[in-house]
Design an enzyme around this catalytic site. Structure first.
Site, PDB file in Angstrom:
ATOM      1  N   SER A  76       0.834  -1.207   0.000  1.00 51.05           N
ATOM      2  CA  SER A  76       0.000   0.000   0.000  1.00 51.05           C
ATOM      3  C   SER A  76       0.865   1.253   0.000  1.00 51.05           C
ATOM      4  CB  SER A  76      -0.884   0.005   1.252  1.00 51.05           C
ATOM      5  OG  SER A  76      -1.452   1.274   1.463  1.00 51.05           O
ATOM      6  N   TYR A  95      -2.583   5.528  -5.307  1.00 54.30           N
ATOM      7  CA  TYR A  95      -3.777   6.339  -5.538  1.00 54.30           C
ATOM      8  C   TYR A  95      -3.349   7.450  -6.492  1.00 54.30           C
ATOM      9  CZ  TYR A  95      -5.932   4.136  -1.436  1.00 54.30           C
ATOM     10  OH  TYR A  95      -6.469   3.234  -0.555  1.00 54.30           O
ATOM     11  N   THR A 155      -5.357   2.167  -7.691  1.00 55.36           N
ATOM     12  CA  THR A 155      -6.665   2.011  -7.044  1.00 55.36           C
ATOM     13  C   THR A 155      -7.605   3.071  -7.598  1.00 55.36           C
ATOM     14  OG1 THR A 155      -5.662   1.059  -5.077  1.00 55.36           O
ATOM     15  CG2 THR A 155      -7.857   1.995  -4.812  1.00 55.36           C
ATOM     16  N   LYS A 164      -7.153  -1.463  -9.992  1.00 54.48           N
ATOM     17  CA  LYS A 164      -7.793  -2.130  -8.850  1.00 54.48           C
ATOM     18  C   LYS A 164      -9.083  -1.388  -8.497  1.00 54.48           C
ATOM     19  CE  LYS A 164      -6.879  -3.431  -4.018  1.00 54.48           C
ATOM     20  NZ  LYS A 164      -7.671  -2.485  -3.226  1.00 54.48           N
ATOM     21  N   HIS A 206     -12.954  -2.762  -2.827  1.00 55.69           N
ATOM     22  CA  HIS A 206     -12.139  -2.280  -1.710  1.00 55.69           C
ATOM     23  C   HIS A 206     -12.594  -2.937  -0.393  1.00 55.69           C
ATOM     24  CE1 HIS A 206      -9.273   1.284  -1.263  1.00 55.69           C
ATOM     25  NE2 HIS A 206      -9.377   0.884  -0.005  1.00 55.69           N
TER      26      HIS A 206
HETATM   27  C1  FMN Z   1      -7.427  -2.020   6.873  1.00 55.42           C
HETATM   28  C2  FMN Z   1      -7.453  -2.015   5.367  1.00 55.42           C
HETATM   29  C3  FMN Z   1      -6.647  -1.125   4.681  1.00 55.42           C
HETATM   30  C4  FMN Z   1      -6.682  -1.101   3.283  1.00 55.42           C
HETATM   31  N1  FMN Z   1      -5.838  -0.253   2.618  1.00 55.42           N
HETATM   32  C5  FMN Z   1      -5.851  -0.233   1.278  1.00 55.42           C
HETATM   33  C6  FMN Z   1      -4.953   0.612   0.578  1.00 55.42           C
HETATM   34  O1  FMN Z   1      -4.138   1.304   1.159  1.00 55.42           O
HETATM   35  N2  FMN Z   1      -5.037   0.613  -0.774  1.00 55.42           N
HETATM   36  C7  FMN Z   1      -5.944  -0.168  -1.459  1.00 55.42           C
HETATM   37  O2  FMN Z   1      -5.997  -0.121  -2.690  1.00 55.42           O
HETATM   38  N3  FMN Z   1      -6.788  -1.004  -0.811  1.00 55.42           N
HETATM   39  C8  FMN Z   1      -6.741  -1.050   0.529  1.00 55.42           C
HETATM   40  N4  FMN Z   1      -7.575  -1.916   1.191  1.00 55.42           N
HETATM   41  C9  FMN Z   1      -8.462  -2.811   0.421  1.00 55.42           C
HETATM   42  C10 FMN Z   1      -7.751  -4.135   0.102  1.00 55.42           C
HETATM   43  O3  FMN Z   1      -6.719  -3.944  -0.836  1.00 55.42           O
HETATM   44  C11 FMN Z   1      -8.705  -5.165  -0.505  1.00 55.42           C
HETATM   45  O4  FMN Z   1      -9.319  -4.626  -1.662  1.00 55.42           O
HETATM   46  C12 FMN Z   1      -9.798  -5.643   0.463  1.00 55.42           C
HETATM   47  O5  FMN Z   1      -9.319  -5.713   1.784  1.00 55.42           O
HETATM   48  C13 FMN Z   1     -10.272  -7.043   0.018  1.00 55.42           C
HETATM   49  O6  FMN Z   1     -11.334  -7.475   0.800  1.00 55.42           O
HETATM   50  P1  FMN Z   1     -11.174  -8.474   2.067  1.00 55.42           P
HETATM   51  O7  FMN Z   1     -10.572  -7.656   3.159  1.00 55.42           O
HETATM   52  O8  FMN Z   1     -12.580  -8.866   2.329  1.00 55.42           O
HETATM   53  O9  FMN Z   1     -10.288  -9.628   1.637  1.00 55.42           O
HETATM   54  C14 FMN Z   1      -7.540  -1.971   2.574  1.00 55.42           C
HETATM   55  C15 FMN Z   1      -8.333  -2.883   3.281  1.00 55.42           C
HETATM   56  C16 FMN Z   1      -8.287  -2.917   4.663  1.00 55.42           C
HETATM   57  C17 FMN Z   1      -9.156  -3.919   5.387  1.00 55.42           C
HETATM   58  C1  LIG Z   2      -4.809   8.729   5.296  1.00 48.06           C
HETATM   59  C2  LIG Z   2      -4.640   7.224   5.288  1.00 48.06           C
HETATM   60  C3  LIG Z   2      -5.589   6.528   4.373  1.00 48.06           C
HETATM   61  C4  LIG Z   2      -5.329   5.067   4.358  1.00 48.06           C
HETATM   62  C5  LIG Z   2      -6.255   4.462   3.397  1.00 48.06           C
HETATM   63  C6  LIG Z   2      -6.205   2.999   3.451  1.00 48.06           C
HETATM   64  C7  LIG Z   2      -7.359   2.446   2.718  1.00 48.06           C
HETATM   65  O1  LIG Z   2      -7.387   2.402   1.509  1.00 48.06           O
HETATM   66  C8  LIG Z   2      -8.479   1.935   3.471  1.00 48.06           C
HETATM   67  O2  LIG Z   2      -9.313   1.237   2.901  1.00 48.06           O
HETATM   68  O3  LIG Z   2      -8.562   2.235   4.679  1.00 48.06           O
END
Ligand code: FMN
Ligand SMILES: CCCCCCC(=O)C(=O)O
Length: 322
Positions: A109, A136, A162, A234, A258
């Site tokens: 990430s 992003y 993303t 994504k 997401h």
């Molecule tokens: C705590 C957390 C943080 C996440 N941060 C990002 C991120 O920084 N960038 C992103 O594209 N997706 C982020 N995601 C989404 C994940 O990449 C992914 O699409 C999603 O968790 C998939 O679903 P699942 O948790 O049910 O397996 C995040 C998800 C979680 C739970």
């Molecule tokens: C300012 C921090 C943002 C983190 C974003 C992470 C993310 O994509 C998520 O789903 O949470």
């Protein structure tokens, strides 16, 4: 729960949820508004049943698939998720080591708490592993370029742009609990120290970086001019957007909402997969994430047209109990 009694991802979630402070637990586990999509992502897998053929020789099965130029052990990778330092001090370093140990790839990430250089090194010290860098669309294009150059130099094989986050999803629990990343955690890829992060709300932090004027025409040719890494989108949920990704020469798409954290009441990713896979017709790679919690789920996603699955929260829960 004793870790040797954790036999399923549901057990892992329960064990992690007991250990984590409530604001971290809710940040990880919850989704946007009423969390309809969070629940439907997993529920969609329960609508399908598996019809086995019997008396087949399964003494020597091969679960490998090729991805980014080498075989991974089985069709599963770890989605990019920010703030893994909230689950374990080693955060993304531990995730990278685990992925390397099990022969799968990892998404990094932009909001990782360790740098891409540290993360790729940690995994490769265990076994050869490929990483992809999640991005992003950013207001500060020079900073975005620096992330791309660092990722490429660190050996990342692809950019995951993303596309589902022009603004951060409305997550009621984050508002109720005034969610703020804990002090001591930095965003080295975003060039933000812990002190700088603490000066802004979580939501304002995201707004200050993120470019909500993003578009296909603006992002994809620009990324292509900067890097030889593969470019994947994504956050796609429609056949029309798969077609557009093909027109723009993208290498792959992740069918993703997401994990239900962005726009609530989007469909479960499994439900849109067949139509998306149908238009792809081998012209672009189709992967999926969201709600995948078992080998059976992976089997169903592959049967409905995905080449590979990715998981987010299960890896965070694993970090928390380790
Ligand atoms: C705590 C957390 C943080 C996440 N941060 C990002 C991120 O920084 N960038 C992103 O594209 N997706 C982020 N995601 C989404 C994940 O990449 C992914 O699409 C999603 O968790 C998939 O679903 P699942 O948790 O049910 O397996 C995040 C998800 C979680 C739970
Ligand atoms: C300012 C921090 C943002 C983190 C974003 C992470 C993310 O994509 C998520 O789903 O949470």
């Amino acid at each position: 729960m004793a870790t040797d009694k954790i036999v399923s991802i549901a057990d892992l979630q329960a064990a992690a949820s007991k250990i984590l402070p409530s604001s971290t637990r809710e940040f990880f586990n919850s989704g946007a508004t009423d969390q309809v999509t969070v629940h439907e992502n997993s529920a969609a897998y329960r609508k399908y049943r598996i019809l086995p053929r019997v008396l087949k020789d399964v003494s020597n099965v091969n679960t490998t698939i090729p991805l980014f130029g080498r075989d991974i052990a089985f069709p599963l990778c770890v989605s990019p998720a920010g703030l893994q330092g909230m689950a374990h001090p080693d955060g993304e370093l531990a995730t990278s080591r685990a992925c390397a140990k099990y022969g799968i790839n990892m998404g990094v990430s932009s909001y990782a708490n360790h740098s891409v250089e540290q993360i790729t090194t940690a995994g490769n010290e265990v076994a050869p592993i490929h990483h992809v860098m999640q991005l992003y669309s950013m207001k500060d294009r020079e900073k975005e370029k620096r992330i791309i150059r660092r990722a490429e130099a660190a050996g990342c094989k692809a950019i995951f742009l993303t596309a589902d986050s022009p603004v951060l999803g409305v997550r009621y629990n984050e508002v109720r609990k005034t969610f703020q990343p804990p002090a001591g955690l930095a965003y080295p890829m975003m060039e933000k120290t812990s002190e700088q992060i603490q000066q802004q709300s979580h939501d304002d932090g995201f707004k200050s970086f993120n470019d909500d004027s993003h578009s296909w025409a603006r992002e994809i040719p620009w990324l292509r001019s900067l890097t030889k890494m593969e470019i994947w989108i994504k956050g796609i949920l429609t056949p029309e957007d798969v077609e557009t990704a093909i027109e723009y020469g993208c290498d792959g798409v992740i069918i993703s909402n997401h994990g239900g954290r962005q726009l609530d009441e989007t469909p479960a990713t499994l439900d849109v997969l067949p139509a998306c896979a149908k238009v792809a017709r081998g012209r672009i790679r189709i992967h999926i994430d969201g709600g995948i919690r078992s080998g059976n789920d992976i089997f169903k996603a592959l049967a409905l047209g995905a080449e590979c699955c990715w998981v987010g929260r299960p890896m965070l829960w694993g970090l928390a109990v380790s």
